[in-house]
Scaffold this active site. Structure first.
Site, PDB file in Angstrom:
ATOM      1  N   ARG A  48       0.880  -1.265  -0.171  1.00 41.84           N
ATOM      2  CA  ARG A  48       0.077  -0.015  -0.011  1.00 41.84           C
ATOM      3  C   ARG A  48       0.889   1.573  -0.114  1.00 41.84           C
ATOM      4  O   ARG A  48       0.228   2.322  -0.551  1.00 41.84           O
ATOM      5  CB  ARG A  48      -1.292   0.024   0.992  1.00 41.84           C
ATOM      6  N   GLU A  85       5.487 -10.905  13.249  1.00 42.70           N
ATOM      7  CA  GLU A  85       3.674 -11.068  14.931  1.00 42.70           C
ATOM      8  C   GLU A  85       4.765 -12.265  15.313  1.00 42.70           C
ATOM      9  O   GLU A  85       4.974 -13.851  15.945  1.00 42.70           O
ATOM     10  CB  GLU A  85       3.263 -10.470  15.443  1.00 42.70           C
TER      11      GLU A  85
HETATM   12  O1  PRP Z   1       3.776  -1.378  11.862  1.00 38.43           O
HETATM   13  P1  PRP Z   1       3.901  -3.354  11.088  1.00 38.43           P
HETATM   14  O2  PRP Z   1       2.985  -3.898  12.433  1.00 38.43           O
HETATM   15  O3  PRP Z   1       4.788  -3.074  10.888  1.00 38.43           O
HETATM   16  O4  PRP Z   1       2.378  -3.139  10.161  1.00 38.43           O
HETATM   17  C1  PRP Z   1       2.267  -2.067   8.897  1.00 38.43           C
HETATM   18  C2  PRP Z   1       2.672  -2.743   7.380  1.00 38.43           C
HETATM   19  O5  PRP Z   1       1.454  -3.706   7.678  1.00 38.43           O
HETATM   20  C3  PRP Z   1       0.223  -3.292   6.319  1.00 38.43           C
HETATM   21  O6  PRP Z   1       1.144  -4.054   5.956  1.00 38.43           O
HETATM   22  P2  PRP Z   1       1.202  -5.874   5.140  1.00 38.43           P
HETATM   23  O7  PRP Z   1       2.404  -6.725   6.177  1.00 38.43           O
HETATM   24  O8  PRP Z   1       0.220  -6.331   5.570  1.00 38.43           O
HETATM   25  O9  PRP Z   1       2.133  -6.163   3.970  1.00 38.43           O
HETATM   26  P3  PRP Z   1       0.794  -5.168   2.486  1.00 38.43           P
HETATM   27  O10 PRP Z   1       0.766  -4.095   2.531  1.00 38.43           O
HETATM   28  O11 PRP Z   1       1.813  -5.858   1.227  1.00 38.43           O
HETATM   29  O12 PRP Z   1      -1.127  -6.137   2.594  1.00 38.43           O
HETATM   30  C4  PRP Z   1       0.865  -2.313   6.638  1.00 38.43           C
HETATM   31  O13 PRP Z   1       0.623  -1.510   5.458  1.00 38.43           O
HETATM   32  C5  PRP Z   1       2.485  -1.936   6.491  1.00 38.43           C
HETATM   33  O14 PRP Z   1       3.402  -2.394   5.584  1.00 38.43           O
HETATM   34  N1  ADE Z   2      -4.248  -2.335   8.369  1.00 39.34           N
HETATM   35  C1  ADE Z   2      -4.032  -2.447  10.002  1.00 39.34           C
HETATM   36  N2  ADE Z   2      -4.936  -2.788  10.823  1.00 39.34           N
HETATM   37  C2  ADE Z   2      -3.889  -2.730  11.926  1.00 39.34           C
HETATM   38  N3  ADE Z   2      -3.627  -3.262  12.099  1.00 39.34           N
HETATM   39  C3  ADE Z   2      -2.324  -3.494  11.533  1.00 39.34           C
HETATM   40  N4  ADE Z   2      -0.999  -4.415  11.418  1.00 39.34           N
HETATM   41  C4  ADE Z   2      -0.270  -4.514  10.517  1.00 39.34           C
HETATM   42  N5  ADE Z   2      -1.567  -3.390   9.186  1.00 39.34           N
HETATM   43  C5  ADE Z   2      -3.092  -2.977  10.130  1.00 39.34           C
END
Ligand code: PRP
Ligand code: ADE
Length: 160
Positions: A48, A85
């Protein structure tokens, strides 16, 4: 059970359905970046961070570099492993994408535990570039992700 599954998922995607609101948000992101001088490159985090990074890079007139999960980028890459996590993950950038000493802004949609942003900072540092600002649209303040970062950080919207 860990902390994350109990949280409300925070979702930025509906904002993109309305072009005026999306445009306003992109302007806010640009405004937030303006007090940081000399930005030469915007690194966006998969996936994102890719929604906002290229637009910000265009507004700033600098390059955009995608940081992707392991195995997705062609050519030589620089890698940074990080803890989730449950388990571990890995972020990569193309070796040729950032030059030594470049001033880099890192952007993502959301800061939760901060693990992803911290890994991105370490990755950019590994590339011998300089992280001048970490920028997230949403910050989940209660998870204290900001404390993991040793670089300047800004967010636009906070949740407890
Ligand atoms: O601060 P953190 O605990 O590391 O989490 C934040 C990250 O988690 C989510 O991405 P996700 O891992 O869901 O990946 P995506 O955007 O590819 O779906 C979000 O878009 C951040 O990149
Ligand atoms: N979109 C989201 N909302 C809440 N917790 C998160 N941790 C990583 N991505 C998240």
């Amino acid at each position: 059970m860990g902390l994350l599954p109990s949280l409300n998922p925070r979702d930025i995607l509906p904002v993109l359905r309305n072009p005026e609101v999306f445009n306003d948000l992109n302007e806010e992101i640009y405004e937030a970046s303006k007090s940081t001088t000399g930005i030469e490159c915007v690194v966006g985090l998969e996936s994102r961070g890719f929604l906002f990074g290229p637009i910000l890079a265009q507004k700033l007139g600098v390059s955009f570099v995608p940081a992707r999960k392991k195995g997705k980028l062609p050519g030589e890459v620089i890698s940074q492993n990080y803890e989730l996590e449950y388990g571990t993950d890995c972020l990569q950038i193309q070796k040729s994408s950032i030059t030594k000493g470049q001033k880099v802004l890192i952007i993502d949609d959301l800061l939760a535990t901060g693990g992803t942003m911290k890994a991105a900072c370490d990755l950019v540092t590994k590339a011998q570039a300089d992280v001048v600002l970490c920028l997230c649209v949403i910050e989940l303040v209660g998870l204290k992700g900001k404390e993991l970062l040793d670089k300047p950080f800004k967010s636009l919207i906070t949740f407890d």
